[in-house]
Scaffold this active site. Structure first.
Site, short mmCIF file in Angstrom:
data_model
loop_
_atom_site.label_atom_id
_atom_site.label_comp_id
_atom_site.label_asym_id
_atom_site.label_seq_id
_atom_site.Cartn_x
_atom_site.Cartn_y
_atom_site.Cartn_z
N CYS A 1 0.82 -1.23 0.00
CA CYS A 1 0.00 0.00 0.00
C CYS A 1 0.84 1.27 0.00
O CYS A 1 0.32 2.35 -0.26
CB CYS A 1 -0.95 -0.01 1.19
SG CYS A 1 -2.04 -1.43 1.14
N HIS B 1 -3.83 6.91 2.43
CA HIS B 1 -4.15 5.60 1.89
C HIS B 1 -5.52 5.19 2.43
O HIS B 1 -5.81 5.39 3.61
CB HIS B 1 -3.07 4.60 2.32
CG HIS B 1 -3.43 3.18 2.02
ND1 HIS B 1 -3.80 2.76 0.77
CD2 HIS B 1 -3.47 2.07 2.82
CE1 HIS B 1 -4.06 1.46 0.81
NE2 HIS B 1 -3.88 1.03 2.04
N ASN C 1 -10.24 -0.58 -0.59
CA ASN C 1 -8.78 -0.48 -0.54
C ASN C 1 -8.19 -1.04 -1.84
O ASN C 1 -8.20 -2.24 -2.06
CB ASN C 1 -8.27 -1.27 0.67
CG ASN C 1 -6.77 -1.19 0.85
OD1 ASN C 1 -6.05 -0.73 -0.04
ND2 ASN C 1 -6.29 -1.66 1.98
O1 UT7 Z 1 -4.03 -1.57 3.43
C1 UT7 Z 1 -3.00 -2.24 4.03
C2 UT7 Z 1 -3.09 -2.35 5.47
N1 UT7 Z 1 -4.31 -2.96 5.92
C3 UT7 Z 1 -5.04 -2.34 6.81
O2 UT7 Z 1 -4.71 -1.25 7.21
C4 UT7 Z 1 -6.23 -3.08 7.38
C5 UT7 Z 1 -6.22 -2.97 8.88
N2 UT7 Z 1 -7.28 -3.73 9.55
C6 UT7 Z 1 -8.59 -3.39 9.49
O3 UT7 Z 1 -8.96 -2.48 8.78
C7 UT7 Z 1 -9.55 -4.12 10.40
O4 UT7 Z 1 -8.82 -4.89 11.31
C8 UT7 Z 1 -10.56 -5.04 9.66
C9 UT7 Z 1 -11.54 -4.19 8.86
C10 UT7 Z 1 -9.83 -6.00 8.76
C11 UT7 Z 1 -11.39 -5.83 10.69
O5 UT7 Z 1 -12.01 -4.96 11.60
P1 UT7 Z 1 -11.82 -5.17 13.16
O6 UT7 Z 1 -12.60 -4.11 13.81
O7 UT7 Z 1 -10.36 -5.22 13.46
O8 UT7 Z 1 -12.52 -6.56 13.39
P2 UT7 Z 1 -11.93 -7.85 14.10
O9 UT7 Z 1 -10.98 -8.56 13.23
O10 UT7 Z 1 -11.48 -7.49 15.48
O11 UT7 Z 1 -13.23 -8.72 14.24
C12 UT7 Z 1 -14.32 -8.35 15.13
C13 UT7 Z 1 -15.44 -9.36 14.97
C14 UT7 Z 1 -14.98 -10.81 15.01
O12 UT7 Z 1 -15.99 -11.59 15.63
P3 UT7 Z 1 -15.85 -12.04 17.16
O13 UT7 Z 1 -14.60 -12.84 17.23
O14 UT7 Z 1 -15.77 -10.75 17.94
O15 UT7 Z 1 -17.10 -12.79 17.39
C15 UT7 Z 1 -14.90 -11.19 13.55
O16 UT7 Z 1 -15.06 -12.57 13.33
O17 UT7 Z 1 -16.05 -9.18 13.69
C16 UT7 Z 1 -16.06 -10.42 12.98
N3 UT7 Z 1 -15.94 -10.15 11.56
C17 UT7 Z 1 -16.99 -9.85 10.79
N4 UT7 Z 1 -18.31 -9.76 11.05
C18 UT7 Z 1 -19.12 -9.45 10.04
C19 UT7 Z 1 -14.81 -10.07 10.81
N5 UT7 Z 1 -15.13 -9.77 9.55
C20 UT7 Z 1 -16.47 -9.61 9.51
C21 UT7 Z 1 -17.36 -9.31 8.48
N6 UT7 Z 1 -18.68 -9.23 8.79
N7 UT7 Z 1 -16.97 -9.06 7.22
#
Ligand code: UT7
Length: 332
Positions: free
Chosen positions: A116, A256, A286
């Site tokens: 990125c 970004h 993204n």
């Molecule tokens: O561009 C290059 C660099 N990349 C980035 O900068 C990305 C950085 N990361 C992020 O943007 C975020 O971490 C994500 C958008 C990928 C995920 O968001 P988050 O707030 O960190 O969610 P999480 O991984 O902590 O997951 C929270 C909950 C989990 O469920 P439990 O374990 O709390 O029951 C996940 O299983 O949300 C669940 N979950 C979803 N639920 C509905 C994960 N993906 C989804 C989804 N829909 N698509």
């Protein structure tokens, strides 16, 4: 005499027609429009459909757009630098393929792999080449066909990424405008959090790697998120301090587009109001190396000569950085 800077003198871009909306994703994986919007800020992303179409095809369209806007022929380009993590193939470089398809017969070219942050790395490299006086016209492209490495059964990644391309032309300038400074960083200790596990020399493609889905992008979202929030905000602030820039001096932040929450954290650290932040993540998601030039392309008509703009990125590697641009032209 004023110092010679490299200035951005034209911007071009391309986004595919097909819109993969949150509603469509709801039918593909266990997710909701609401979850995606609140956790990422994304409504839809563009996907390149069609047999035999690759990153180079989007890159070519962005280059053609740029050349026609600047009114120059492809033969005038000296060099093409293409930032991508989804090259048409491992080699030859996608820059070479784009040059051939767009008729840039006098250009040499190569790819830059910095995920990125690829566009910022490439822009800084192109800047040095222009400043050296050896090259007159360099095109820097950020392009990714993320749909080629996304697993559309994995709800944690397929909701984030989209396809697109953006390109800028760099030319020498003696009026004190152009790319004035950059701080670029990387830390390979972060390599395991965001990567393609197979297909390289460490783990060549095999039937097993395909079955294990190791040719799809792997991301530990939460860990990357923590590093990204800190990395992008810190480096942007560092660039401001280094150059004695206050929030009032800055007209635009071009971050970004990975997650709206990361963008907000960076703007807050820089003390910038939302009106000064370019945000189009809701439309394109993204697009990895393409996010920053896609923003410049979309906002081009609102930019004025002499305005201070900060570009900032964070990505796989880890790689991150920020660049200070004094915009070089008004669009008629
Ligand atoms: O561009 C290059 C660099 N990349 C980035 O900068 C990305 C950085 N990361 C992020 O943007 C975020 O971490 C994500 C958008 C990928 C995920 O968001 P988050 O707030 O960190 O969610 P999480 O991984 O902590 O997951 C929270 C909950 C989990 O469920 P439990 O374990 O709390 O029951 C996940 O299983 O949300 C669940 N979950 C979803 N639920 C509905 C994960 N993906 C989804 C989804 N829909 N698509």
């Amino acid at each position: 005499m004023e110092k010679t800077y490299a200035a951005i003198t034209a911007v071009g871009a391309f986004v595919p027609e097909f819109r993969l909306t949150n509603k469509i994703l709801e039918t593909m994986v266990d997710t909701t429009d609401e979850w995606i919007k609140t956790r990422t800020g994304i409504d839809e992303r563009r996907i390149l459909k069609g047999e035999g179409l690759a990153s180079s095809d989007m890159g070519v369209e962005a280059v053609k757009d740029l050349l026609s806007k600047r009114g120059i022929s492809p033969e005038e380009i000296d060099c093409v630098i293409c930032a991508t993590v989804t090259p048409d193939m491992s080699f030859p470089a996608t820059a070479n393929i784009i040059s051939d398809k767009a008729g840039m017969k006098n250009a040499f070219g190569f790819d830059v792999s910095a995920a990125c942050s690829g566009f910022l790395y490439s822009l800084t490299l192109g800047t040095s080449m222009i400043e050296s006086g050896r090259y007159k016209k360099i095109i820097v492209i950020g392009v990714d066909k993320m749909s080629s490495i996304v697993d559309y059964t994995d709800r944690t990644t397929c909701i984030i990424f989209g396809d697109g391309a953006g390109a800028v032309l760099l030319e020498a300038n003696n009026e004190g405008v152009g790319i004035l400074d950059s701080i670029l960083k990387s830390d390979g200790a972060g390599r395991n959090y965001l990567r393609l596990k197979a297909g390289g020399s460490l783990k060549p493609a095999s039937a097993e790697t395909v079955i294990a889905k190791e040719h799809f992008l792997y991301q530990e979202g939460q860990s990357v998120f923590k590093f990204a929030v800190k990395g992008m905000a810190d480096v942007s602030f560092e660039l401001m301090q280094k150059n004695n820039l206050t929030a009032d001096d800055i007209s635009w932040l071009v971050p970004h587009q990975a997650n709206l929450r990361i963008i907000d954290a960076t703007a807050n650290r820089m003390n910038l109001p939302k009106e000064k932040v370019m945000i189009n993540i809701q439309k394109y998601g993204n697009t990895t190396a393409a996010t920053i030039p896609l923003c410049l392309w979309e906002w081009e008509k609102k930019l004025h000569k002499g305005e201070n703009i900060i570009l900032a990125a964070f990505g796989g590697g880890f790689t991150w950085g920020a660049t200070w641009v004094k915009w070089a032209y008004d669009t008629k």
